[in-house]
Design a protein around this motif. Structure first.
Motif, PDB file in Angstrom:
ATOM      1  N   PRO A  14       0.823  -1.212   0.000  1.00  0.00           N
ATOM      2  CA  PRO A  14       0.000   0.000   0.000  1.00  0.00           C
ATOM      3  C   PRO A  14       0.857   1.261   0.000  1.00  0.00           C
ATOM      4  O   PRO A  14       2.060   1.230   0.297  1.00  0.00           O
ATOM      5  CB  PRO A  14      -0.806  -0.124   1.304  1.00  0.00           C
ATOM      6  N   ASP A  19       0.284   4.549   7.136  1.00  0.00           N
ATOM      7  CA  ASP A  19       0.554   5.321   5.925  1.00  0.00           C
ATOM      8  C   ASP A  19       1.350   6.552   6.349  1.00  0.00           C
ATOM      9  O   ASP A  19       0.795   7.550   6.782  1.00  0.00           O
ATOM     10  CB  ASP A  19      -0.760   5.724   5.249  1.00  0.00           C
ATOM     11  N   GLU A  52      -7.005   4.103  -3.598  1.00  0.00           N
ATOM     12  CA  GLU A  52      -6.228   4.260  -2.371  1.00  0.00           C
ATOM     13  C   GLU A  52      -4.980   5.094  -2.590  1.00  0.00           C
ATOM     14  O   GLU A  52      -4.633   5.960  -1.777  1.00  0.00           O
ATOM     15  CB  GLU A  52      -5.852   2.884  -1.811  1.00  0.00           C
ATOM     16  N   SER A  85      -4.315   8.776  -0.860  1.00  0.00           N
ATOM     17  CA  SER A  85      -3.165   9.020   0.013  1.00  0.00           C
ATOM     18  C   SER A  85      -2.413  10.265  -0.417  1.00  0.00           C
ATOM     19  O   SER A  85      -1.991  11.077   0.410  1.00  0.00           O
ATOM     20  CB  SER A  85      -2.241   7.802  -0.001  1.00  0.00           C
TER      21      SER A  85
END
Length: 346
Positions: A57, A192, A321, A325
């Motif tokens: 991710p 993240d 995603e 972000s």
């Protein structure tokens, strides 16, 4: 616990993290170990070690780890480049060779771009355009034929590249090459980190909504820009600032190569008229994701004027995603609320 073995590639990961004010987490340490082992293999001359395909991710530290590895890797012939940039260079260099090299123009371009390289690091490796599948496969074959060790970062596992089921089969030869010549490693920690570090010009930008609160530029400011053999209408050009309407930038057949060329000319962008992406076609959605990629990676100050908040704009979208972000770095400004002015550089 910070490793302190002096003079080792493994220790350089801990030192680089400490210099940025953090320690490697439990997910990052095994990746640092593998990259350090790869560095040790690269010390052996006349030996081509397997590469590494690092996926996971957004914001988990993939680029940090590979950048640190690249800086310390004990080889002279090495290249580290964002995949968008390299693919743009490959297109342009192949075009320059086409008149003299004909069908071997791609081979000539690869030879020029990779002359003397033993190590290549591609950051943000991904493919969504079926037209690129064959060229990327050709590139991977050329890298392996030249005994180049390849290290890549990606948000997608190899099997997730070119995910559209109508075209995925076109990329299967490239996936086979990746898995044959690179160790596939996942980095999927819980944090993240991109949302905790808002430094940089892109992060100085804003996301403002609803756009109805914002007057557009006058017609007298419109300009026609000529990029890669095509014309693109800008709502305004003010020195190093450019202002585009979403429909012109993303709903017409623009490309990542166009965005890269524009990013060289303008270091402040305004994009207005951004609708809910669920109301757009898949090509427009993908172009918007590509624009955000380029603007974030090139650290371009970006102001977005949209109909909805970031969450509302991306709602019901697919594969958002990564874009979410990156857009989270922008400062949200809900217009119409008390004491919140609309702001775009003059």
């Amino acid at each position: 616990m910070i490793h302190r073995a002096p003079g080792t590639l493994r220790a350089s990961f801990d030192l680089a993290a400490a210099q940025q004010g953090f320690e490697l987490d439990d997910a990052q340490r095994p990746v640092a170990d593998k990259l350090a082992a790869l560095g040790a293999e690269l010390r052996k001359h006349f030996h081509r070690p397997r590469g590494l395909y690092l996926h996971g991710p957004v914001g988990r530290g993939k680029s940090f780890l590979v950048n640190t590895f690249f800086a310390e890797a004990p080889v002279r012939g090495k290249l580290r480049v964002h995949f968008h940039d390299f693919f743009d260079r490959l297109h342009r260099t192949a075009a320059a060779h086409r008149s003299s090299s004909g069908s071997s123009a791609v081979d000539a371009a690869v030879a020029e771009l990779l002359d003397g390289c033993r190590l290549v690091c591609f950051d943000e490796f991904h493919v969504h355009d079926p037209g690129d599948a064959g060229l990327i496969t050709h590139l991977l074959r050329a890298l392996h034929a030249r005994c180049v060790t390849l290290v890549t970062t990606s948000n997608y596992p190899p099997a997730g590249l070119l995910p559209n089921p109508l075209y995925h089969h076109l990329f299967l030869p490239a996936i086979e090459l990746i898995e044959a010549h690179q160790d596939v490693v996942a980095l999927a920690g819980p944090t993240d980190y991109r949302t905790t570090n808002r430094q940089g010009r892109f992060a100085e930008g804003t996301w403002q909504w609803p756009e109805s609160e914002f007057p557009p530029p006058g017609n007298e400011e419109q300009s026609t820009l000529h990029i890669n053999g095509r014309s693109l209408r800008a709502l305004a050009v003010r020195d190093r600032l450019v202002w585009f309407d979403f429909r012109e930038l993303c709903a017409t057949p623009t490309s990542t190569r166009d965005y890269l060329a524009l990013a060289e000319r303008f270091d402040t962008w305004v994009i207005s008229g951004v609708p809910r992406l669920a109301d757009c076609g898949p090509d427009a959605r993908q172009r918007f994701a590509n624009v955000v990629d380029v603007l974030c990676d090139k650290d371009i100050t970006t102001h977005v004027l949209a109909d909805h908040s970031i969450a509302g704009t991306l709602a019901d979208g697919t594969d958002v995603e990564r874009t979410a972000s990156r857009l989270a770095l922008l400062r949200p400004i809900p217009l119409g609320e008390a004491d919140v002015p609309a702001t775009v550089p003059a």
